[in-house]
Design a protein around this motif. Sequence first.
Motif, PDB file in Angstrom:
ATOM      1  N   ASN A  69     -41.005 162.907  38.962  1.00 17.26           N
ATOM      2  CA  ASN A  69     -40.391 162.825  40.289  1.00 17.26           C
ATOM      3  C   ASN A  69     -41.387 162.494  41.388  1.00 17.26           C
ATOM      4  OD1 ASN A  69     -37.718 163.462  39.511  1.00 17.26           O
ATOM      5  ND2 ASN A  69     -38.262 165.626  39.373  1.00 17.26           N
ATOM      6  N   ASN A  70     -42.623 162.911  41.197  1.00 21.26           N
ATOM      7  CA  ASN A  70     -43.625 162.770  42.267  1.00 21.26           C
ATOM      8  C   ASN A  70     -44.719 161.807  41.846  1.00 21.26           C
ATOM      9  OD1 ASN A  70     -42.539 164.873  44.135  1.00 21.26           O
ATOM     10  ND2 ASN A  70     -42.938 166.189  42.362  1.00 21.26           N
ATOM     11  N   SER A  71     -44.318 160.574  41.569  1.00 25.43           N
ATOM     12  CA  SER A  71     -45.266 159.562  41.107  1.00 25.43           C
ATOM     13  C   SER A  71     -44.870 158.201  41.651  1.00 25.43           C
ATOM     14  CB  SER A  71     -45.278 159.512  39.576  1.00 25.43           C
ATOM     15  OG  SER A  71     -46.001 158.387  39.123  1.00 25.43           O
ATOM     16  N   PRO A  72     -45.852 157.382  42.009  1.00 25.29           N
ATOM     17  CA  PRO A  72     -45.518 156.015  42.444  1.00 25.29           C
ATOM     18  C   PRO A  72     -45.132 155.109  41.284  1.00 25.29           C
ATOM     19  CG  PRO A  72     -47.895 156.337  42.449  1.00 25.29           C
ATOM     20  CD  PRO A  72     -47.290 157.678  42.157  1.00 25.29           C
ATOM     21  N   GLY A  73     -45.369 155.554  40.029  1.00 21.70           N
ATOM     22  CA  GLY A  73     -45.000 154.754  38.864  1.00 21.70           C
ATOM     23  C   GLY A  73     -46.206 154.333  38.051  1.00 21.70           C
ATOM     24  N   ALA A  74     -45.979 153.383  37.162  1.00 20.72           N
ATOM     25  CA  ALA A  74     -47.072 152.804  36.377  1.00 20.72           C
ATOM     26  C   ALA A  74     -47.796 151.784  37.248  1.00 20.72           C
ATOM     27  CB  ALA A  74     -46.523 152.147  35.119  1.00 20.72           C
ATOM     28  N   LYS A  75     -49.061 151.573  36.958  1.00 16.56           N
ATOM     29  CA  LYS A  75     -49.872 150.661  37.765  1.00 16.56           C
ATOM     30  C   LYS A  75     -49.901 149.277  37.121  1.00 16.56           C
ATOM     31  CE  LYS A  75     -54.295 150.920  40.258  1.00 16.56           C
ATOM     32  NZ  LYS A  75     -55.583 151.681  40.314  1.00 16.56           N
ATOM     33  N   PHE A  76     -49.937 148.254  37.954  1.00  9.98           N
ATOM     34  CA  PHE A  76     -49.997 146.867  37.480  1.00  9.98           C
ATOM     35  C   PHE A  76     -51.092 146.153  38.259  1.00  9.98           C
ATOM     36  CE2 PHE A  76     -48.968 142.429  37.152  1.00  9.98           C
ATOM     37  CZ  PHE A  76     -48.424 142.270  35.889  1.00  9.98           C
ATOM     38  N   ILE A  77     -52.065 145.620  37.539  1.00  4.33           N
ATOM     39  CA  ILE A  77     -53.223 144.962  38.161  1.00  4.33           C
ATOM     40  C   ILE A  77     -53.274 143.505  37.715  1.00  4.33           C
ATOM     41  CG2 ILE A  77     -55.758 144.891  38.275  1.00  4.33           C
ATOM     42  CD1 ILE A  77     -55.746 147.922  37.694  1.00  4.33           C
ATOM     43  N   TYR A  78     -53.518 142.620  38.673  1.00  3.22           N
ATOM     44  CA  TYR A  78     -53.823 141.220  38.360  1.00  3.22           C
ATOM     45  C   TYR A  78     -55.276 140.977  38.735  1.00  3.22           C
ATOM     46  CZ  TYR A  78     -54.219 136.164  39.097  1.00  3.22           C
ATOM     47  OH  TYR A  78     -54.644 134.860  39.084  1.00  3.22           O
ATOM     48  N   ALA A  79     -56.044 140.472  37.777  1.00  2.71           N
ATOM     49  CA  ALA A  79     -57.471 140.246  37.987  1.00  2.71           C
ATOM     50  C   ALA A  79     -57.858 138.874  37.443  1.00  2.71           C
ATOM     51  CB  ALA A  79     -58.279 141.336  37.292  1.00  2.71           C
ATOM     52  N   THR A  80     -59.010 138.398  37.839  1.00  2.00           N
ATOM     53  CA  THR A  80     -59.516 137.115  37.337  1.00  2.00           C
ATOM     54  C   THR A  80     -60.979 137.266  36.947  1.00  2.00           C
ATOM     55  OG1 THR A  80     -60.210 136.357  39.537  1.00  2.00           O
ATOM     56  CG2 THR A  80     -57.963 135.794  38.837  1.00  2.00           C
ATOM     57  N   VAL A  81     -61.418 136.377  36.059  1.00  4.08           N
ATOM     58  CA  VAL A  81     -62.831 136.321  35.690  1.00  4.08           C
ATOM     59  C   VAL A  81     -63.152 134.876  35.317  1.00  4.08           C
ATOM     60  CG1 VAL A  81     -62.443 136.888  33.241  1.00  4.08           C
ATOM     61  CG2 VAL A  81     -64.653 137.424  34.318  1.00  4.08           C
ATOM     62  N   ASP A  82     -64.301 134.412  35.740  1.00  2.00           N
ATOM     63  CA  ASP A  82     -64.690 133.013  35.518  1.00  2.00           C
ATOM     64  C   ASP A  82     -65.360 132.870  34.146  1.00  2.00           C
ATOM     65  OD1 ASP A  82     -65.034 130.337  35.963  1.00  2.00           O
ATOM     66  OD2 ASP A  82     -66.867 130.582  37.152  1.00  2.00           O
ATOM     67  N   LEU A  83     -64.580 133.164  33.104  1.00  2.80           N
ATOM     68  CA  LEU A  83     -65.054 133.066  31.729  1.00  2.80           C
ATOM     69  C   LEU A  83     -63.981 132.399  30.885  1.00  2.80           C
ATOM     70  CD1 LEU A  83     -66.519 136.677  31.243  1.00  2.80           C
ATOM     71  CD2 LEU A  83     -67.841 134.561  31.524  1.00  2.80           C
ATOM     72  N   SER A  84     -64.393 131.860  29.759  1.00  2.00           N
ATOM     73  CA  SER A  84     -63.457 131.213  28.849  1.00  2.00           C
ATOM     74  C   SER A  84     -63.188 132.098  27.636  1.00  2.00           C
ATOM     75  CB  SER A  84     -64.026 129.875  28.371  1.00  2.00           C
ATOM     76  OG  SER A  84     -65.156 130.107  27.531  1.00  2.00           O
ATOM     77  N   ILE A  85     -62.195 131.723  26.856  1.00  4.44           N
ATOM     78  CA  ILE A  85     -61.905 132.423  25.608  1.00  4.44           C
ATOM     79  C   ILE A  85     -63.143 132.425  24.717  1.00  4.44           C
ATOM     80  CG2 ILE A  85     -60.587 132.241  23.456  1.00  4.44           C
ATOM     81  CD1 ILE A  85     -58.234 131.203  25.174  1.00  4.44           C
ATOM     82  N   SER A  86     -63.818 131.315  24.662  1.00  5.27           N
ATOM     83  CA  SER A  86     -65.023 131.215  23.833  1.00  5.27           C
ATOM     84  C   SER A  86     -66.099 132.200  24.281  1.00  5.27           C
ATOM     85  CB  SER A  86     -65.570 129.781  23.892  1.00  5.27           C
ATOM     86  OG  SER A  86     -66.759 129.675  23.138  1.00  5.27           O
ATOM     87  N   ASP A  87     -66.200 132.430  25.587  1.00  2.68           N
ATOM     88  CA  ASP A  87     -67.186 133.401  26.094  1.00  2.68           C
ATOM     89  C   ASP A  87     -66.902 134.809  25.576  1.00  2.68           C
ATOM     90  OD1 ASP A  87     -68.616 131.548  27.639  1.00  2.68           O
ATOM     91  OD2 ASP A  87     -67.241 131.781  29.326  1.00  2.68           O
TER      92      ASP A  87
END
Length: 465
Positions: free
Chosen positions: A107-125
């Motif tokens: 009852n006393n919660s803002p909910g689950a958290k959702f974060i969008y982030a970026t990183v200047d790396l590739s899958i290969s990295d």
Amino acid sequence: MSSQSVKHISECFVQPQHASDESKQPLYLAPTDLPMLSAHYIQKGLLFAKPPEAMNDHKKADFINALLEKLKHSLSLALVHFYPLAGRLATKKEENPPLYLVYIDCNNSPGAKFIYATVDLSISDILSPTDVPLVVQSFFDHDRAVNHDGHTMSLLTAQVTELVDGIFIGLSMNHCLADGTSYWHFFNTWSEIFQAQTQTHASQNNNIIPYISRPPVLKRWFPEGHDPIISLPYTHPDEFIGRFEAPKLRERMFHFSSEALAKLKAKANAEAKTTKISSFQSLSALLWRCITRVRRLPPSQSTSCRLAANNRARLDPPLSGDYFGNSIHPIKSEVVTAGELLEHGLGWAAWKLHEAVVNLDDKSIREFIDAWLQSRMVYQIGQFFDPHSVMMGSSPWFNMYGNEFGMGKALALRSGYANKFSGKVSSYPGGERGSIDLEVCLVPDAMGAIECDHEFMEAASVTHY
């Protein structure tokens, strides 16, 4: 690559699409949940390749914005079914009679958290280096948090990290609420709802709570005759919360093909003159022997191997496979000396593990839980960190690669900082049917030695993603 850092672009909280009557009541934690208050969150995630349209400069923003909205919306629908994940922990204390009750308050919660982030790396990295890059730890929320921190932190965070050519979706889930079985049950359901919503084009249907193939059983399991309100013998969290810091580790992924596993199983059974030893018991015995050897322990040093076991089907009557909570037990092999382990072959070690698995039944589980109820305590991660032993965690039988979010099958699975120490090995399904990937954590000297260990490297290969 070490200079590249993950940048948080946005974050928000996601509530269940609808609040059920059940979600307005306190959810009391079971005897198998409360001991986890000082452990870390579960942190696992999947790395996907961006579809071709997302690589187009003109369409890139449209792709990521649409993906984030679909992920948040499907998450809000999934949380209707798994509403405790949108709550927070709460503690009720009384002096007379003494009460220290930790429970889930939705009852006393803002909910689950959702974060969008970026990183200047590739899958290969991420996938090419020999060792798992440290930057992967930043793909998860709740870094170094313990479960008790769920009083002030979200019990679930989904972090979406955009790479140059990929998307990493990492979930961090409070381990007091769920074990690995429940963790992947939620991940699978979120994926199922995402895919169903993608196929639904009529906007008026977007908020209908969809049918899911495996509704979770949220009612907590308590042994017969025990009150669901379990008071802990403490007056302050400082009495039971520890902040474990692992020594410097190297973390590396190793691949075991179905053929390699079949050979290990055949060898172990032939040496033990049986047919009962499983592939996974054979693989665990290999890790136990090889890690013990590269540690160069004195022959008289005691050592053991532990396996994380699912109790649901072992209880009588059994719990539902969809029970949402903790129902695990660290099966421990017979303690032997390093000399004994290395003097004998793979089959001898594998039989020790087989015996430990067979002996875990309803009676032994209930005795363990009854003993905890008689002497209630919170486990410390340091108790599981034995520099002379091996701990096998996670499971290759979890449906990890069945999760899809509009980008096809994941390329790889990776985990965060949580619950790692030297000798911790996590097992995941491999890329092809019947194979297993192992995430091995060792101090640098031991990792360097195991890379040169003939018995180990004869069976293992580098993951081939």
